[in-house]
Enzyme design. Structure first.
Site, PDB file in Angstrom:
ATOM      1  N   GLN A 125       0.831  -1.208   0.000  1.00 36.23           N
ATOM      2  CA  GLN A 125       0.000   0.000   0.000  1.00 36.23           C
ATOM      3  C   GLN A 125       0.863   1.254   0.000  1.00 36.23           C
ATOM      4  OE1 GLN A 125      -2.014   1.224   3.683  1.00 36.23           O
ATOM      5  NE2 GLN A 125      -3.911   1.324   2.513  1.00 36.23           N
ATOM      6  N   GLY A 126       0.785   2.039  -1.059  1.00 37.94           N
ATOM      7  CA  GLY A 126       1.554   3.290  -1.159  1.00 37.94           C
ATOM      8  C   GLY A 126       0.668   4.487  -0.949  1.00 37.94           C
ATOM      9  N   SER A 128       0.927   6.629   2.492  1.00 41.82           N
ATOM     10  CA  SER A 128       1.609   7.623   3.323  1.00 41.82           C
ATOM     11  C   SER A 128       2.849   8.184   2.635  1.00 41.82           C
ATOM     12  CB  SER A 128       2.051   6.995   4.639  1.00 41.82           C
ATOM     13  OG  SER A 128       0.964   6.377   5.278  1.00 41.82           O
ATOM     14  N   SER A 160       4.794  -1.064   3.895  1.00 41.52           N
ATOM     15  CA  SER A 160       5.070  -2.408   4.421  1.00 41.52           C
ATOM     16  C   SER A 160       5.283  -3.365   3.267  1.00 41.52           C
ATOM     17  CB  SER A 160       3.906  -2.906   5.277  1.00 41.52           C
ATOM     18  OG  SER A 160       3.668  -2.026   6.343  1.00 41.52           O
ATOM     19  N   GLU A 245     -11.251  -1.551   5.947  1.00 39.32           N
ATOM     20  CA  GLU A 245     -10.205  -1.926   6.896  1.00 39.32           C
ATOM     21  C   GLU A 245     -10.668  -1.711   8.330  1.00 39.32           C
ATOM     22  OE1 GLU A 245      -5.564  -0.785   7.682  1.00 39.32           O
ATOM     23  OE2 GLU A 245      -6.762   0.443   6.358  1.00 39.32           O
ATOM     24  N   GLU A 369      -5.535   8.950  17.674  1.00 35.41           N
ATOM     25  CA  GLU A 369      -6.049  10.323  17.750  1.00 35.41           C
ATOM     26  C   GLU A 369      -6.981  10.600  16.567  1.00 35.41           C
ATOM     27  OE1 GLU A 369      -2.777   9.522  18.196  1.00 35.41           O
ATOM     28  OE2 GLU A 369      -2.840   9.762  20.368  1.00 35.41           O
TER      29      GLU A 369
HETATM   30  C1  LIG Z   1       3.885  -0.725  11.205  1.00 32.84           C
HETATM   31  C2  LIG Z   1       3.361   0.291  10.251  1.00 32.84           C
HETATM   32  C3  LIG Z   1       3.050  -0.094   8.959  1.00 32.84           C
HETATM   33  C4  LIG Z   1       2.580   0.835   8.048  1.00 32.84           C
HETATM   34  N1  LIG Z   1       2.325   0.420   6.764  1.00 32.84           N
HETATM   35  C5  LIG Z   1       1.931   1.321   5.862  1.00 32.84           C
HETATM   36  C6  LIG Z   1       1.758   0.931   4.500  1.00 32.84           C
HETATM   37  O1  LIG Z   1       1.946  -0.231   4.146  1.00 32.84           O
HETATM   38  N2  LIG Z   1       1.401   1.861   3.593  1.00 32.84           N
HETATM   39  C7  LIG Z   1       1.157   3.157   3.962  1.00 32.84           C
HETATM   40  O2  LIG Z   1       0.791   3.935   3.103  1.00 32.84           O
HETATM   41  N3  LIG Z   1       1.342   3.579   5.236  1.00 32.84           N
HETATM   42  C8  LIG Z   1       1.729   2.694   6.182  1.00 32.84           C
HETATM   43  N4  LIG Z   1       1.936   3.102   7.478  1.00 32.84           N
HETATM   44  C9  LIG Z   1       1.833   4.525   7.794  1.00 32.84           C
HETATM   45  C10 LIG Z   1       0.627   4.947   8.621  1.00 32.84           C
HETATM   46  O3  LIG Z   1      -0.535   4.941   7.851  1.00 32.84           O
HETATM   47  C11 LIG Z   1       0.955   6.335   9.187  1.00 32.84           C
HETATM   48  O4  LIG Z   1       2.025   6.167  10.082  1.00 32.84           O
HETATM   49  C12 LIG Z   1      -0.197   6.992   9.891  1.00 32.84           C
HETATM   50  O5  LIG Z   1      -1.199   7.362   8.985  1.00 32.84           O
HETATM   51  C13 LIG Z   1       0.258   8.233  10.694  1.00 32.84           C
HETATM   52  O6  LIG Z   1       1.031   9.095   9.939  1.00 32.84           O
HETATM   53  P1  LIG Z   1       2.452   9.598  10.457  1.00 32.84           P
HETATM   54  O7  LIG Z   1       3.240   8.409  10.822  1.00 32.84           O
HETATM   55  O8  LIG Z   1       3.005  10.494   9.427  1.00 32.84           O
HETATM   56  O9  LIG Z   1       2.177  10.409  11.772  1.00 32.84           O
HETATM   57  P2  LIG Z   1       1.719  11.930  11.887  1.00 32.84           P
HETATM   58  O10 LIG Z   1       0.534  12.155  11.043  1.00 32.84           O
HETATM   59  O11 LIG Z   1       2.883  12.823  11.692  1.00 32.84           O
HETATM   60  O12 LIG Z   1       1.270  11.977  13.398  1.00 32.84           O
HETATM   61  C14 LIG Z   1       2.170  12.184  14.507  1.00 32.84           C
HETATM   62  C15 LIG Z   1       1.348  12.345  15.766  1.00 32.84           C
HETATM   63  O13 LIG Z   1       0.467  13.473  15.643  1.00 32.84           O
HETATM   64  C16 LIG Z   1      -0.865  13.108  15.822  1.00 32.84           C
HETATM   65  N5  LIG Z   1      -1.755  13.861  14.931  1.00 32.84           N
HETATM   66  C17 LIG Z   1      -1.592  14.117  13.613  1.00 32.84           C
HETATM   67  N6  LIG Z   1      -2.634  14.793  13.136  1.00 32.84           N
HETATM   68  C18 LIG Z   1      -3.492  14.963  14.154  1.00 32.84           C
HETATM   69  C19 LIG Z   1      -4.780  15.569  14.297  1.00 32.84           C
HETATM   70  N7  LIG Z   1      -5.428  16.131  13.279  1.00 32.84           N
HETATM   71  N8  LIG Z   1      -5.361  15.533  15.510  1.00 32.84           N
HETATM   72  C20 LIG Z   1      -4.737  14.951  16.570  1.00 32.84           C
HETATM   73  N9  LIG Z   1      -3.542  14.375  16.511  1.00 32.84           N
HETATM   74  C21 LIG Z   1      -2.923  14.370  15.313  1.00 32.84           C
HETATM   75  C22 LIG Z   1      -0.904  11.626  15.477  1.00 32.84           C
HETATM   76  O14 LIG Z   1      -2.001  10.969  16.083  1.00 32.84           O
HETATM   77  C23 LIG Z   1       0.435  11.144  15.997  1.00 32.84           C
HETATM   78  O15 LIG Z   1       0.357  10.866  17.359  1.00 32.84           O
HETATM   79  C24 LIG Z   1       2.404   2.186   8.421  1.00 32.84           C
HETATM   80  C25 LIG Z   1       2.710   2.573   9.722  1.00 32.84           C
HETATM   81  C26 LIG Z   1       3.194   1.646  10.635  1.00 32.84           C
HETATM   82  C27 LIG Z   1       3.530   2.101  12.013  1.00 32.84           C
END
Ligand SMILES: Cc1cc2nc3c(=O)[nH]c(=O)nc-3n(C[C@H](O)[C@H](O)[C@H](O)COP(=O)(O)OP(=O)(O)OC[C@H]3O[C@@H](n4cnc5c(N)ncnc54)[C@H](O)[C@@H]3O)c2cc1C
Lengths: 384, 342
Positions: A125-126, A128, A160, A245, A369
């Site tokens: 899945q692409g 993020s 992933s 999902e 969140e």
């Molecule tokens: C093990 C794992 C596998 C993954 N696999 C995939 C994958 O295969 N493909 C893919 O596309 N993505 C994948 N992801 C990514 C995942 O979807 C993102 O990590 C997730 O959407 C959060 O984005 P971020 O990591 O950029 O955190 P951020 O968005 O930067 O968030 C950081 C912190 O700020 C908080 N925050 C952000 N915005 C708000 C808001 N509006 N209100 C309150 N709090 C907020 C968040 O809750 C978090 O605590 C994976 C992540 C993990 C950990």
């Protein structure tokens, strides 16, 4: 309300149990790499050949066309039999396929769905990006339409198993001038296309664990016929996948965790003694976890009951937000039961790596969140 | 398999909800209308009796409506939402215990002419072969003819006179009347232990259902207020600190309601799993009532600390029901000792 199964359901359950008994892989699933790919795809192929791969998939796409109750029965038996957590197949079976079924062209369906179901291919899945995680709608990875092709430039991250996947569901910006949710397209991307490069990212569960990647796209050419839904309608297409999902895709995990709690109860009884446990802080916490995981099963049943009437909506976030945090509490207590030895990381380790792994449960697929925002705004109707 | 109410079950819920909205609105519990001690709900019993609510789950041959634990649990969620006096629990459980062998007493209870209070242990209870001794709290017992005693392993129906040294106390939940009393080798009219049948499990299930209603009502009150109260030029519900609190309340209430439904179906089958699922429902639902009750006050700010809105009532009622038959600590001790149900 009832928990009754029809005679036909019971026959289905008995058949499932019998087949699982005879066919469940006995060897340990490799945690990563090509060995893991082979294991997961091989297991999917076996389920497909046995007629168990797509219990609730429509018959026209190679499934059995049965109800969600049948799917639930299958998951229950699968969990009871200790079936492997074949994560590599998750995106293909639970994201890409339902999306293509709902929004794909006949050609996309007939080409991709049988391959996914029969364990021929793995998907990733692409979605993020480095600067767009929770704020997925602001994604920047760019695709320009040139003739009958899209030319993709940019980067995705946290993908992933990108290093093990054949295909990717890829969200790109096709109209930078449009409002942010209106200029996105959902593409089927062949991971062998020239111009795709991967940077492995190590994760926190153990030294050298790979799991996900940053993916770079330099002039990657994808046929326009690989757009699912309309060009610039990708946000709506993606949302149908996320809904899925948050609803039914987690059922197997939910059911599996009941057994994890019982293993913890047994371990605690052995270490502390049954009568001590009733007055101990660990016993109190375990009782709470046991009650909560029991309730998760009830929530799963209610989701299945609702899904028989309408597809899962925002209220599915209630179960998801609860379950992801419950998993963390369940895995955490293992360390307290094990005691000082929990700072060791043995080769054959049923508790420590899974504990560390649960830190991702409240991040991946929408952070806790973000789930609470959804519950607050879309379930309770609170203002943005 | 279906964990949603059927059309007929929904009709019962709507009927009870409609009746309570008309006859027992939450505002009845505001101090400007009623005094501190006692509650206006005694007047509800005859009306509820007329609707058949007090004998809803009692078998028809015992003089009840013959509905199942599912319908009972659904109505108890409504009782919790309206904070109906917990005396209703005495009536329902008492009617069940009396129906098998004492039809006259059962009839009087279901008709609303004999009130039933509750007794819950203040310490250790000696209970050998149906003879009970110990110190208890009596709840809603002042005008009661009978008392239902709930301990962690037995349920028993007594005549109120069986309890000695009855002396009034003010309750933290000031709408509920409270007494201290004792039993010295008290002999019940009827009793059953946790090991025989589902009487004891039913008590835990109905407490769980009531607690679910309390949790839902606390949530509803907090959400309504968060939509209308403005600070910094915006509704407070737009602040995540408040929104996420409300989301957590919604999660807790949903967890409770799902497990209560599941357990109620298990009980309606007289299944061996009844005790396990009823205990699980009690643990998650009382947890939800306690948490949502507390959070609801915080969401309201100072007005939540007053007796002029309902916010404070939920946490107090949650504490009261927590102790009926043993608090969370006791229930969790029981539950972790129980065999797994998979
Ligand atoms: C093990 C794992 C596998 C993954 N696999 C995939 C994958 O295969 N493909 C893919 O596309 N993505 C994948 N992801 C990514 C995942 O979807 C993102 O990590 C997730 O959407 C959060 O984005 P971020 O990591 O950029 O955190 P951020 O968005 O930067 O968030 C950081 C912190 O700020 C908080 N925050 C952000 N915005 C708000 C808001 N509006 N209100 C309150 N709090 C907020 C968040 O809750 C978090 O605590 C994976 C992540 C993990 C950990």
């Amino acid at each position: 309300m009832n928990l009754d199964y029809t005679a036909e359901d019971e026959i289905f359950r008995a058949e499932a149990r019998e087949w699982l008994d005879a066919n469940i892989p006995r060897e340990v699933r490799p945690p990563d790499g090509p060995g893991m790919r082979e294991f997961d795809l091989g297991w999917q192929r076996k389920q497909f050949e046995g007629g168990w791969a797509g219990v609730s998939w429509p018959v026209e796409y190679g499934g059995r066309g049965l109800s969600l109750t049948h799917q639930l029965i299958w998951y229950e038996e699968y969990a009871k039999a200790g079936g492997p957590n074949a994560e590599l197949l998750f995106v293909g079976c639970n994201h890409a396929a339902p999306t293509i079924m709902a929004r794909g062209t006949e050609k996309q369906k007939s080409y991709h769905l049988p391959k996914i179901l029969s364990g021929e291919v793995a998907w990733c899945q692409g979605f993020s990006e480095p600067n767009n995680g929770s704020d997925l709608g602001g994604l920047k990875c760019r695709a320009e339409i040139v003739g009958d092709e899209l030319v993709v430039n940019g980067s995705k991250i946290w993908t992933s198993s990108a290093h093990l996947a054949d295909w990717q569901e890829l969200l790109v910006r096709t109209d930078p001038a449009a409002p942010k949710h209106k200029g996105i397209s959902w593409l089927i991307c062949d991971m062998q296309t020239p111009g795709i490069e991967l940077r492995p990212i190590l994760i926190m569960t153990a030294p050298g664990h790979h799991h996900f990647n940053q993916v770079f796209y330099t002039d990657v050419r994808i046929p326009l016929s690989n757009v699912v839904g309309e060009v610039n309608d990708g946000w709506n297409v993606a949302m149908s996948t996320l809904g899925f999902e948050r609803g039914t895709a987690g059922m197997l995990e939910n059911i599996r965790y009941g057994a994890v709690v019982e293993r913890l109860v047994d371990m605690a009884r052995q270490r502390l003694g049954a009568s001590a446990l009733e007055n101990d802080d660990i016993g109190q916490r375990l009782a709470q976890l046991r009650a909560e995981v029991t309730a998760v099963r009830a929530m799963t049943y209610r989701i299945a009951s609702r899904a028989a009437i309408a597809p899962p909506g925002s209220e599915a976030s209630l179960a998801r937000a609860f379950f992801s945090q419950l998993q963390q509490r369940i895995r955490r207590i293992a360390l307290d039961i094990i005691g000082p030895d929990s700072i060791e990381l043995p080769e054959d380790d049923p508790w420590i790596r899974p504990y560390l792994r649960t830190y991702s449960n409240t991040i991946a697929a929408g952070t806790s969140e973000i789930q609470r925002n959804i519950i607050g705004e879309r379930v309770l109707g609170l203002p943005r | 398999m279906n964990l949603l109410p059927t059309e007929e079950q929904q009709q019962i819920v709507d009927m009870v909800r409609g009746f309570l909205a008309a006859s027992a609105p939450l505002e009845r519990l505001r101090p400007d209308k009623f005094g501190q001690i006692g509650n206006p709900d005694a007047a509800l019993w005859p009306k509820m009796a007329e609707l058949g609510i007090l004998g809803l789950g009692v078998p028809e041959e015992g003089g009840g409506l013959g509905l199942s634990a599912v319908e009972e649990a659904l109505t108890y969620i409504e009782f919790g939402r309206a904070l109906v006096s917990v005396g209703v629990l005495g009536a329902t459980l008492g009617a069940h215990l009396a129906a098998r062998t004492m039809p006259d007493i059962a009839a009087a209870i279901m008709a609303g002419t004999s009130a039933v209070g509750l007794a819950t242990p203040r310490g250790a209870v000696a209970g050998d072969d149906g003879i009970f001794s110990g110190e208890f709290h009596l709840i809603e017992a002042n005008e009661a003819d009978f008392i239902v005693l709930l301990t962690s392993d037995a349920i028993a129906l007594f005549r109120r006179e069986e309890f000695t040294g009855q002396s009034e106390r003010l309750s933290m939940d000031s709408h509920m009347r409270l007494m201290r009393a004792a039993l010295e080798s008290g002999k019940p009219l009827s009793w059953s232990s946790v090991k025989d049948g589902i009487d004891h499990a039913r008590a835990n299930l109905l407490i769980a259902a009531y607690a679910t209603g309390v949790a839902e009502a606390a949530l509803a009150g907090a959400v309504d207020y968060a939509k209308v109260r403005e600070q910094f030029g915006k509704p407070i519900g737009s602040f995540q600190a408040i929104k996420h609190k409300c989301a957590d309340m919604a999660i807790a209430a949903e967890v409770a309601s799902c497990q209560v439904s599941f357990a109620s179906v298990i009980l309606s089958k007289n299944s061996d799993e009844s005790r396990f699922h009823a205990l699980a429902s009690r643990i998650v639902a009382v947890d939800a009532a306690l948490k949502n009750g507390a959070t609801g006050i915080q969401v309201h700010g100072a007005i939540g600390f007053t007796a002029e809105v309902e916010a404070h009532l939920f946490v107090k009622r949650a504490h009261l029901i927590d102790f009926i038959g043993g608090d969370q600590r006791v229930q969790k001790g029981q539950f972790i000792g129980a065999d797994a149900v998979i």
